[in-house]
Design a protein around this motif. Sequence first.
Motif, PDB file in Angstrom:
ATOM      1  N   ALA A  17      -9.753   2.701   8.343  1.00  0.00           N
ATOM      2  CA  ALA A  17      -8.949   1.496   8.554  1.00  0.00           C
ATOM      3  C   ALA A  17      -7.604   1.926   9.132  1.00  0.00           C
ATOM      4  O   ALA A  17      -6.569   1.874   8.457  1.00  0.00           O
ATOM      5  CB  ALA A  17      -8.773   0.726   7.261  1.00  0.00           C
ATOM      6  N   THR A  18      -7.647   2.373  10.371  1.00  0.00           N
ATOM      7  CA  THR A  18      -6.450   2.917  11.023  1.00  0.00           C
ATOM      8  C   THR A  18      -5.299   1.913  10.992  1.00  0.00           C
ATOM      9  O   THR A  18      -5.463   0.738  11.327  1.00  0.00           O
ATOM     10  CB  THR A  18      -6.781   3.281  12.478  1.00  0.00           C
ATOM     11  N   GLY A  19      -4.135   2.390  10.569  1.00  0.00           N
ATOM     12  CA  GLY A  19      -2.939   1.561  10.561  1.00  0.00           C
ATOM     13  C   GLY A  19      -2.749   0.717   9.323  1.00  0.00           C
ATOM     14  O   GLY A  19      -1.696   0.089   9.154  1.00  0.00           O
ATOM     15  N   GLU A  20      -3.741   0.679   8.455  1.00  0.00           N
ATOM     16  CA  GLU A  20      -3.644  -0.130   7.243  1.00  0.00           C
ATOM     17  C   GLU A  20      -3.111   0.695   6.063  1.00  0.00           C
ATOM     18  O   GLU A  20      -3.270   1.913   6.031  1.00  0.00           O
ATOM     19  CB  GLU A  20      -5.015  -0.699   6.861  1.00  0.00           C
ATOM     20  N   VAL A  21      -2.488  -0.002   5.119  1.00  0.00           N
ATOM     21  CA  VAL A  21      -2.066   0.605   3.860  1.00  0.00           C
ATOM     22  C   VAL A  21      -2.791  -0.151   2.752  1.00  0.00           C
ATOM     23  O   VAL A  21      -2.387  -1.258   2.390  1.00  0.00           O
ATOM     24  CB  VAL A  21      -0.543   0.531   3.668  1.00  0.00           C
ATOM     25  N   PRO A  22      -3.888   0.395   2.228  1.00  0.00           N
ATOM     26  CA  PRO A  22      -4.673  -0.334   1.228  1.00  0.00           C
ATOM     27  C   PRO A  22      -3.843  -0.728   0.016  1.00  0.00           C
ATOM     28  O   PRO A  22      -2.868  -0.057  -0.351  1.00  0.00           O
ATOM     29  CB  PRO A  22      -5.773   0.668   0.857  1.00  0.00           C
TER      30      PRO A  22
END
Length: 251
Positions: free
Chosen positions: A76-81
């Motif tokens: 999930a490139t660019g995401e911060v879970p």
Amino acid sequence: MTQAARPLAAVSLKAYLGHAETARWLAVVRPVAAARPAVEVAVLPQLTSVPEAVAVLGDVCAVGAQSVSVADPGAATGEVPAAVLAELGVRYGEIGHAERRAAGESDDLFAAQARAAVGVGVEPLICVGEDPRTDPVDAAVRCVRQLDAVLAGVAPSVPVVVAYEPVWAIGAEDPAPATHVTEVADRLRRWAQHRGRTVRLLYGGTAGPGTFAALHPHVDGLFLGRRAHDPAALADVLDEMARTVRAGEDS
């Protein structure tokens, strides 16, 4: 708000300050909040400054995130879970702000964000509000519709913060009239009771000095923006909140 509960002052820094400016603001705000334990303070900086906020304020203030990702750990490139937010020490996750709605985000996405937040122990701070300006009854109906959609997958027993922010009052010269806010707030309180939900109700929308005193006890706190970016103004708001609650308890 119960007698034992502290009022909540949540402060969003939005994207006004860079990282170095945020660090300086946090250092100044720490003694302001520490000296006023009668009010719970939550600070929501830009995501990149969350670790700094936790390090500086973590023992005196709650820290929040201005958005919650629905992405799971992985590709999930660019995401911060959401799990990373929890790991960093985030307590509140802001969901549904009018500026996110204006960017095209929907209630379906906000509902997924609420589920993601709750799943990792982050408390949703859900923003609702009407646009355009309308009467309090219609405004409350619109807010309830938003809340029911966003909280559809969240159990009633899960505590949430609801920030009522009439869109037409965000960034305005003055907050919404107290008569309007208190009627909407009372209707949202009845909605929460009917649904069996535990809700802390805040007002946001050009909130600042004088706002809480005009709205208490109909609201449990304020969601502050640019008017709290001045630490001296924030101190005035916190002092006013503490005085107002104390006067209500003594009466």
